[in-house]
Design a protein around this motif. Sequence first.
Motif, PDB file in Angstrom:
ATOM      1  N   TRP A   1      32.348  31.888  33.245  1.00 11.27           N
ATOM      2  CA  TRP A   1      32.040  32.037  31.829  1.00 11.27           C
ATOM      3  C   TRP A   1      33.278  32.504  31.078  1.00 11.27           C
ATOM      4  CZ3 TRP A   1      30.795  36.828  28.927  1.00 11.27           C
ATOM      5  CH2 TRP A   1      30.379  36.546  27.623  1.00 11.27           C
ATOM      6  N   GLN A   2      33.676  31.753  30.058  1.00  8.71           N
ATOM      7  CA  GLN A   2      34.877  31.994  29.245  1.00  8.71           C
ATOM      8  C   GLN A   2      36.171  31.766  30.032  1.00  8.71           C
ATOM      9  OE1 GLN A   2      34.176  36.003  27.638  1.00  8.71           O
ATOM     10  NE2 GLN A   2      33.444  35.079  25.746  1.00  8.71           N
ATOM     11  N   THR A   3      36.265  32.266  31.235  1.00  7.24           N
ATOM     12  CA  THR A   3      37.530  32.253  31.972  1.00  7.24           C
ATOM     13  C   THR A   3      38.011  30.854  32.345  1.00  7.24           C
ATOM     14  OG1 THR A   3      36.308  32.612  34.039  1.00  7.24           O
ATOM     15  CG2 THR A   3      37.152  34.551  32.908  1.00  7.24           C
ATOM     16  N   PHE A   4      37.099  29.912  32.588  1.00 11.37           N
ATOM     17  CA  PHE A   4      37.500  28.556  32.972  1.00 11.37           C
ATOM     18  C   PHE A   4      37.286  27.545  31.840  1.00 11.37           C
ATOM     19  CE2 PHE A   4      38.344  30.082  37.041  1.00 11.37           C
ATOM     20  CZ  PHE A   4      38.811  29.067  37.880  1.00 11.37           C
ATOM     21  N   ASP A   5      37.029  28.026  30.638  1.00 11.08           N
ATOM     22  CA  ASP A   5      36.868  27.147  29.483  1.00 11.08           C
ATOM     23  C   ASP A   5      38.245  26.824  28.919  1.00 11.08           C
ATOM     24  OD1 ASP A   5      35.872  25.696  27.369  1.00 11.08           O
ATOM     25  OD2 ASP A   5      35.167  27.454  26.238  1.00 11.08           O
ATOM     26  N   ALA A   6      39.015  26.085  29.722  1.00 11.78           N
ATOM     27  CA  ALA A   6      40.430  25.850  29.416  1.00 11.78           C
ATOM     28  C   ALA A   6      40.692  24.501  28.766  1.00 11.78           C
ATOM     29  CB  ALA A   6      41.257  25.958  30.702  1.00 11.78           C
ATOM     30  N   GLY A   7      39.674  23.673  28.621  1.00 13.87           N
ATOM     31  CA  GLY A   7      39.884  22.363  28.023  1.00 13.87           C
ATOM     32  C   GLY A   7      40.933  21.565  28.772  1.00 13.87           C
ATOM     33  N   ASN A   8      41.851  20.963  28.012  1.00 18.24           N
ATOM     34  CA  ASN A   8      42.894  20.133  28.622  1.00 18.24           C
ATOM     35  C   ASN A   8      44.238  20.843  28.731  1.00 18.24           C
ATOM     36  OD1 ASN A   8      41.221  17.825  28.928  1.00 18.24           O
ATOM     37  ND2 ASN A   8      41.452  17.390  26.732  1.00 18.24           N
ATOM     38  N   SER A   9      44.258  22.144  28.556  1.00 17.91           N
ATOM     39  CA  SER A   9      45.506  22.892  28.614  1.00 17.91           C
ATOM     40  C   SER A   9      46.087  22.874  30.026  1.00 17.91           C
ATOM     41  CB  SER A   9      45.286  24.344  28.176  1.00 17.91           C
ATOM     42  OG  SER A   9      46.427  25.132  28.435  1.00 17.91           O
ATOM     43  N   GLU A  10      47.198  22.204  30.193  1.00 12.71           N
ATOM     44  CA  GLU A  10      47.829  22.118  31.516  1.00 12.71           C
ATOM     45  C   GLU A  10      48.342  23.475  31.971  1.00 12.71           C
ATOM     46  OE1 GLU A  10      47.903  19.740  33.783  1.00 12.71           O
ATOM     47  OE2 GLU A  10      46.589  18.616  32.441  1.00 12.71           O
ATOM     48  N   GLN A  11      48.826  24.278  31.045  1.00 10.35           N
ATOM     49  CA  GLN A  11      49.327  25.599  31.404  1.00 10.35           C
ATOM     50  C   GLN A  11      48.198  26.472  31.954  1.00 10.35           C
ATOM     51  OE1 GLN A  11      51.212  27.733  28.209  1.00 10.35           O
ATOM     52  NE2 GLN A  11      51.804  29.460  29.501  1.00 10.35           N
ATOM     53  N   GLN A  12      47.066  26.497  31.260  1.00  8.69           N
ATOM     54  CA  GLN A  12      45.935  27.287  31.726  1.00  8.69           C
ATOM     55  C   GLN A  12      45.385  26.742  33.035  1.00  8.69           C
ATOM     56  OE1 GLN A  12      42.929  28.563  28.789  1.00  8.69           O
ATOM     57  NE2 GLN A  12      44.307  27.788  27.203  1.00  8.69           N
ATOM     58  N   ARG A  13      45.319  25.432  33.152  1.00  8.20           N
ATOM     59  CA  ARG A  13      44.785  24.821  34.370  1.00  8.20           C
ATOM     60  C   ARG A  13      45.654  25.142  35.589  1.00  8.20           C
ATOM     61  NH1 ARG A  13      41.705  19.469  34.129  1.00  8.20           N
ATOM     62  NH2 ARG A  13      40.241  19.747  32.404  1.00  8.20           N
ATOM     63  N   LYS A  14      46.954  25.215  35.390  1.00 10.01           N
ATOM     64  CA  LYS A  14      47.852  25.555  36.495  1.00 10.01           C
ATOM     65  C   LYS A  14      47.559  26.964  36.998  1.00 10.01           C
ATOM     66  CE  LYS A  14      52.763  25.764  37.718  1.00 10.01           C
ATOM     67  NZ  LYS A  14      54.155  25.574  37.224  1.00 10.01           N
ATOM     68  N   ILE A  15      47.329  27.894  36.074  1.00 10.98           N
ATOM     69  CA  ILE A  15      47.015  29.273  36.458  1.00 10.98           C
ATOM     70  C   ILE A  15      45.654  29.335  37.140  1.00 10.98           C
ATOM     71  CG2 ILE A  15      46.563  31.600  35.580  1.00 10.98           C
ATOM     72  CD1 ILE A  15      48.547  30.945  33.292  1.00 10.98           C
ATOM     73  N   LEU A  16      44.679  28.600  36.615  1.00  2.00           N
ATOM     74  CA  LEU A  16      43.345  28.599  37.207  1.00  2.00           C
ATOM     75  C   LEU A  16      43.349  27.984  38.604  1.00  2.00           C
ATOM     76  CD1 LEU A  16      41.214  27.624  34.076  1.00  2.00           C
ATOM     77  CD2 LEU A  16      41.427  29.885  35.126  1.00  2.00           C
ATOM     78  N   SER A  17      44.224  27.021  38.836  1.00  4.39           N
ATOM     79  CA  SER A  17      44.363  26.463  40.187  1.00  4.39           C
ATOM     80  C   SER A  17      44.805  27.545  41.158  1.00  4.39           C
ATOM     81  CB  SER A  17      45.373  25.313  40.192  1.00  4.39           C
ATOM     82  OG  SER A  17      44.877  24.199  39.481  1.00  4.39           O
ATOM     83  N   GLN A  18      45.698  28.408  40.704  1.00  7.12           N
ATOM     84  CA  GLN A  18      46.156  29.500  41.557  1.00  7.12           C
ATOM     85  C   GLN A  18      45.027  30.495  41.819  1.00  7.12           C
ATOM     86  OE1 GLN A  18      49.147  29.516  42.986  1.00  7.12           O
ATOM     87  NE2 GLN A  18      48.567  31.334  44.159  1.00  7.12           N
ATOM     88  N   VAL A  19      44.167  30.712  40.821  1.00  6.91           N
ATOM     89  CA  VAL A  19      42.988  31.569  41.016  1.00  6.91           C
ATOM     90  C   VAL A  19      42.136  31.031  42.160  1.00  6.91           C
ATOM     91  CG1 VAL A  19      40.798  32.313  39.988  1.00  6.91           C
ATOM     92  CG2 VAL A  19      42.897  32.421  38.638  1.00  6.91           C
ATOM     93  N   LEU A  20      41.909  29.731  42.163  1.00  4.21           N
ATOM     94  CA  LEU A  20      41.102  29.110  43.213  1.00  4.21           C
ATOM     95  C   LEU A  20      41.782  29.216  44.575  1.00  4.21           C
ATOM     96  CD1 LEU A  20      39.958  25.909  41.284  1.00  4.21           C
ATOM     97  CD2 LEU A  20      38.543  27.888  41.856  1.00  4.21           C
ATOM     98  N   LEU A  21      43.096  29.046  44.601  1.00  7.67           N
ATOM     99  CA  LEU A  21      43.822  29.158  45.859  1.00  7.67           C
ATOM    100  C   LEU A  21      43.742  30.573  46.429  1.00  7.67           C
ATOM    101  CD1 LEU A  21      46.999  27.081  44.938  1.00  7.67           C
ATOM    102  CD2 LEU A  21      45.269  26.451  46.644  1.00  7.67           C
ATOM    103  N   GLU A  22      43.859  31.572  45.560  1.00  7.91           N
ATOM    104  CA  GLU A  22      43.771  32.956  46.031  1.00  7.91           C
ATOM    105  C   GLU A  22      42.372  33.269  46.539  1.00  7.91           C
ATOM    106  OE1 GLU A  22      46.247  34.647  46.537  1.00  7.91           O
ATOM    107  OE2 GLU A  22      47.820  34.044  45.134  1.00  7.91           O
ATOM    108  N   MET A  23      41.359  32.796  45.835  1.00  9.65           N
ATOM    109  CA  MET A  23      39.986  33.018  46.283  1.00  9.65           C
ATOM    110  C   MET A  23      39.774  32.436  47.677  1.00  9.65           C
ATOM    111  SD  MET A  23      36.339  31.712  44.684  1.00  9.65           S
ATOM    112  CE  MET A  23      36.582  30.023  45.264  1.00  9.65           C
ATOM    113  N   HIS A  24      40.186  31.207  47.869  1.00  8.32           N
ATOM    114  CA  HIS A  24      39.989  30.540  49.151  1.00  8.32           C
ATOM    115  C   HIS A  24      40.790  31.211  50.253  1.00  8.32           C
ATOM    116  CE1 HIS A  24      41.071  27.405  52.182  1.00  8.32           C
ATOM    117  NE2 HIS A  24      39.769  27.232  52.159  1.00  8.32           N
ATOM    118  N   ARG A  25      42.021  31.602  49.955  1.00 10.17           N
ATOM    119  CA  ARG A  25      42.885  32.196  50.962  1.00 10.17           C
ATOM    120  C   ARG A  25      42.309  33.489  51.522  1.00 10.17           C
ATOM    121  NH1 ARG A  25      46.903  35.750  50.596  1.00 10.17           N
ATOM    122  NH2 ARG A  25      46.905  35.705  48.327  1.00 10.17           N
ATOM    123  N   LEU A  26      41.579  34.208  50.705  1.00 13.35           N
ATOM    124  CA  LEU A  26      40.991  35.470  51.131  1.00 13.35           C
ATOM    125  C   LEU A  26      39.530  35.319  51.554  1.00 13.35           C
ATOM    126  CD1 LEU A  26      42.710  37.731  48.478  1.00 13.35           C
ATOM    127  CD2 LEU A  26      43.186  37.658  50.928  1.00 13.35           C
TER     128      LEU A  26
END
Length: 309
Positions: free
Chosen positions: A56-81
Motif C-alpha cells: 500500500w502506497q509503497t509500490f504505487d510507483a507507476g512507470n518511474s524507472e528510478q522508483q522501480r529500480k529501488i523496489l526491485s532491490q527491496v524484493l531482492l533483500e526480502m528474498h535473500r533473507l
Amino acid sequence: MNTMHSRRELLKLSLLGGIGLSFHPYLDIVKENKKILSRAIPSSGESLPIVGLGTWQTFDAGNSEQQRKILSQVLLEMHRLGGTVIDSSPMYGSSEKVVGDLTNRLQFKDDLFYATKVWTSGKEAGIRQMEASMSKMRRNTMDLIQIHNLVDWKTHVKTLREWKDEQKIRYWGITHYVDSSHSTLERIIKVERPDFVQFNYSIRSRHAENSLFAAAKKYKTATIINQPYESGSLFRLVRGKQLPQWAKEQSINSWGQYFLKFILSNEDVTCVIPGTSKPHHMIDNMGAGLGKMPGTHMRNKMLTHLKSL
C-alpha cells in the motif's frame, strides 16, 4: 560508536557495502545470510515466512524507472533473507502491476507467495477485478485472494470457493484494518472457515487479543497482520529516543524490530506485512524474524517501557 541507532541512520549502512557490514553487529544477518522463521498455514500445513511485504502506497510507483529500480532491490533483500509474502490490492493504485512487472524479471519469481484482494460489489464485477489483478501480477494461479475490507463478502466468498476448487487460487481470505470490524471477522471465520484473515494488530493496538486470535486458532485460519506501525505513529512516538539497553538481549536492534518482534512473539500470528519502498528498511523488517522472540515477561516489559515514553 553507539550501537543503538535510529532506523534510518543505522540501516542506510547496509547500502554501503563493506563499510557498513564491517562494524555493526546487526548487519551480521547480511554477512551470514540467515533466513527468517516460518510458521504453518493451519489449513494446509504449508510453511510461511513470518515477515512479508505490504505494498500500500509503497509500490504505487507507476512507470518511474528510478522508483522501480529501488523496489526491485527491496524484493531482492526480502528474498535473500527468506521472505516470500507480497500483499497487494486493486485499491493500491499501480502496485499490482509494479509487483507483476518487477517479479517477472526475477529468477525466483515462482518461489514467492502472491496475495491480493477483491474490492468491489457484485459477482461479475468481482470476477473481472480478480482476473485483472492476476493479469497485472502475471500469475496464472494466485496464492491468496482476500475480500478487501469485507466489501460484498457474501457474494465473493462463493466465487472464491469455486476458484479454489478449480485451482485458480490456492487460498482465500478476508481482511479489515479497524478494531470495530473484528467481531464481524470472527463471525465469518466461524461460519465460512477462510484460509486467512488479515487485520490490524500492534504493540499499542491489541484489541485482536480479546477473541479474534482465539477464533482464528480454533477454526484453523492463518493470520496476516497489517498496520504494525500504526501508520507510522509508533515511529513518531519514539523519535529521538534511544532503544533500552536490554532490547539487544532480545535481538532487537531498531525501533522497527521492537514493534515487529512484539507482534511476532504472539505465536498466533502467522505473518506480518509492513510496507516499505526502501531496501534498508526491508532488511530491518526481515531482521525482526530472526533470533529469539520475547516471552511473556519481556512483552510486558516492552509495553511498560513504551508507555513511559
